[in-house]
Design a protein around this motif. Structure first.
Motif, PDB file in Angstrom:
ATOM      1  N   GLY A 123       0.812  -1.212   0.000  1.00 20.03           N
ATOM      2  CA  GLY A 123       0.000   0.000   0.000  1.00 20.03           C
ATOM      3  C   GLY A 123       0.842   1.256   0.000  1.00 20.03           C
ATOM      4  N   LEU A 124       1.852   1.296   0.879  1.00 21.75           N
ATOM      5  CA  LEU A 124       2.708   2.475   0.956  1.00 21.75           C
ATOM      6  C   LEU A 124       3.512   2.671  -0.329  1.00 21.75           C
ATOM      7  CD1 LEU A 124       4.080   2.236   4.602  1.00 21.75           C
ATOM      8  CD2 LEU A 124       2.548   3.980   3.691  1.00 21.75           C
ATOM      9  N   GLY A 125       4.091   1.575  -0.822  1.00 22.90           N
ATOM     10  CA  GLY A 125       4.939   1.677  -2.005  1.00 22.90           C
ATOM     11  C   GLY A 125       4.168   2.094  -3.241  1.00 22.90           C
ATOM     12  N   VAL A 126       3.080   1.388  -3.524  1.00 22.26           N
ATOM     13  CA  VAL A 126       2.295   1.699  -4.715  1.00 22.26           C
ATOM     14  C   VAL A 126       1.612   3.052  -4.573  1.00 22.26           C
ATOM     15  CG1 VAL A 126       0.291   0.999  -6.085  1.00 22.26           C
ATOM     16  CG2 VAL A 126       1.947  -0.716  -5.336  1.00 22.26           C
ATOM     17  N   GLY A 127       1.003   3.298  -3.406  1.00 19.53           N
ATOM     18  CA  GLY A 127       0.289   4.552  -3.203  1.00 19.53           C
ATOM     19  C   GLY A 127       1.184   5.760  -3.359  1.00 19.53           C
ATOM     20  N   PHE A 128       2.333   5.761  -2.701  1.00 20.28           N
ATOM     21  CA  PHE A 128       3.212   6.927  -2.753  1.00 20.28           C
ATOM     22  C   PHE A 128       3.846   7.082  -4.125  1.00 20.28           C
ATOM     23  CE2 PHE A 128       7.342   9.008  -2.289  1.00 20.28           C
ATOM     24  CZ  PHE A 128       6.957  10.196  -1.690  1.00 20.28           C
ATOM     25  N   THR A 129       4.419   5.998  -4.666  1.00 22.15           N
ATOM     26  CA  THR A 129       5.154   6.097  -5.922  1.00 22.15           C
ATOM     27  C   THR A 129       4.248   6.497  -7.085  1.00 22.15           C
ATOM     28  OG1 THR A 129       6.681   4.387  -5.142  1.00 22.15           O
ATOM     29  CG2 THR A 129       6.678   4.876  -7.500  1.00 22.15           C
ATOM     30  N   GLU A 130       3.100   5.805  -7.222  1.00 27.78           N
ATOM     31  CA  GLU A 130       2.231   6.090  -8.368  1.00 27.78           C
ATOM     32  C   GLU A 130       1.547   7.449  -8.246  1.00 27.78           C
ATOM     33  OE1 GLU A 130      -0.371   2.969  -9.547  1.00 27.78           O
ATOM     34  OE2 GLU A 130       1.280   1.573  -9.942  1.00 27.78           O
ATOM     35  N   GLU A 131       1.206   7.858  -7.030  1.00 30.21           N
ATOM     36  CA  GLU A 131       0.600   9.181  -6.887  1.00 30.21           C
ATOM     37  C   GLU A 131       1.612  10.289  -7.128  1.00 30.21           C
ATOM     38  OE1 GLU A 131      -2.696   9.807  -6.783  1.00 30.21           O
ATOM     39  OE2 GLU A 131      -2.524   7.669  -7.222  1.00 30.21           O
ATOM     40  N   LEU A 132       2.830  10.099  -6.673  1.00 33.60           N
ATOM     41  CA  LEU A 132       3.874  11.087  -6.935  1.00 33.60           C
ATOM     42  C   LEU A 132       4.102  11.234  -8.433  1.00 33.60           C
ATOM     43  CD1 LEU A 132       6.061  12.990  -5.792  1.00 33.60           C
ATOM     44  CD2 LEU A 132       7.608  11.022  -5.746  1.00 33.60           C
ATOM     45  N   LEU A 133       4.086  10.114  -9.148  1.00 34.99           N
ATOM     46  CA  LEU A 133       4.349  10.146 -10.581  1.00 34.99           C
ATOM     47  C   LEU A 133       3.153  10.651 -11.383  1.00 34.99           C
ATOM     48  CD1 LEU A 133       6.365   9.505 -12.831  1.00 34.99           C
ATOM     49  CD2 LEU A 133       5.493   7.166 -12.858  1.00 34.99           C
TER      50      LEU A 133
END
Length: 278
Positions: A123-133
């Motif tokens: 959740g943290l990895g996908v949520g942060f990375t994809e939203e940042l991008l």
């Protein structure tokens, strides 16, 4: 200052090329196929974090890149936005779980500490990375190039297409792509309502991904729960009930009053149409 289309295409191409190239190197080194994406993601995320401020300073003329991306904000704005996103994710999953239980799913309660950690990291990895991008950089870059209205839909379309699963038949793939497009619009609408603060979108995206992983892997037996067009158990937003839940979220977000806490965030209302360098 306005970015150029060449750089807008080249920048993500280099990042994706790095990610795929690292997986190729890991494959040559004998790393198992199922472990390659997770290992390659670490240096790729580091490259994204290091290069994004440079990209915004160079192409956008932005002196405060992390604030413009919505990552930096006052603590009340950040926490309020994040909590709101997590609650929206819980509401979406609740609707899907109730429908699944009515359709025949059964509770199985097989959560383990490793599974919980896996779900949290996912959740943290996908949520942060994809939203940042996508809702951070891409939405902002397209807004400067096209305006906010067209940028909102184009970033959602690209978000959907990069998640294409070629192993699915068209009858399952097309509803999934449609659900992902709608999810991208919802996430962008959430960030816009939070006056550019990105953490609500991170909470919704990460909460939905990590929460569904825990539900499907450790809490629910999903066998015999109906057709995929109604309840897609591989990815619930690819079924009719997922579409309905996202539609309700979008209606709520468009009708909600201004968030007074995020309204006082010191972000300069990035990527909401209130500020455009042209």
């Amino acid at each position: 200052m306005k970015p150029r289309w060449r750089g807008a295409f080249l920048y993500p191409t280099v990042l994706v090329g790095l990610f795929l190239g690292l997986q190729g190197i890991l494959g040559l080194a004998g790393v198992p196929l199922n472990q390659q994406p997770a290992i390659a993601a670490v240096p790729s995320l580091a490259a994204l974090m290091l290069s994004l401020p440079w990209r915004l300073r160079r192409a956008w003329g932005e002196a405060r890149p992390w604030r413009r991306l919505g990552v930096r904000a006052s603590w009340p704005a950040l926490l309020t936005s994040l909590l709101q996103g997590l609650l929206l994710a819980a509401a979406l999953l609740l609707l899907i779980v109730v429908t699944l239980l009515v359709a025949g799913a059964q509770w199985e309660w097989q959560l383990t500490p490793p599974l919980l950690l896996n779900g949290l990291a996912l959740g943290l990895g996908v949520g942060f990375t994809e939203e940042l991008l996508f809702r951070g950089w891409l939405l902002g870059e397209l807004t400067l190039l096209l305006g906010h209205g067209r940028a909102l839909w184009l970033q959602a379309l690209l978000f959907s297409l990069v998640h294409t699963r070629f192993d699915l038949p068209p009858a399952e793939l097309l509803p999934l792509l449609g659900g992902l497009l709608l999810f991208g619009v919802v996430l962008a609408q959430l960030r816009q309502g939070d006056h550019g603060v990105l953490w609500g979108a991170i909470g919704l995206h990460g909460g939905a991904v990590g929460g569904w992983f825990l539900l499907s892997q450790g809490l629910l037996n999903l066998s015999g729960t109906g057709p995929a067009w109604l309840l897609n158990t591989a990815n619930p937003i690819g079924g009719l009930m997922g579409w309905a839940g996202l539609g309700l979220l979008l209606a709520v977000l468009r009708a909600r009053p201004v968030n007074q806490c995020t309204a006082v965030a010191s972000a300069a209302r990035p990527d909401t149409g209130a500020r455009r360098d042209s």
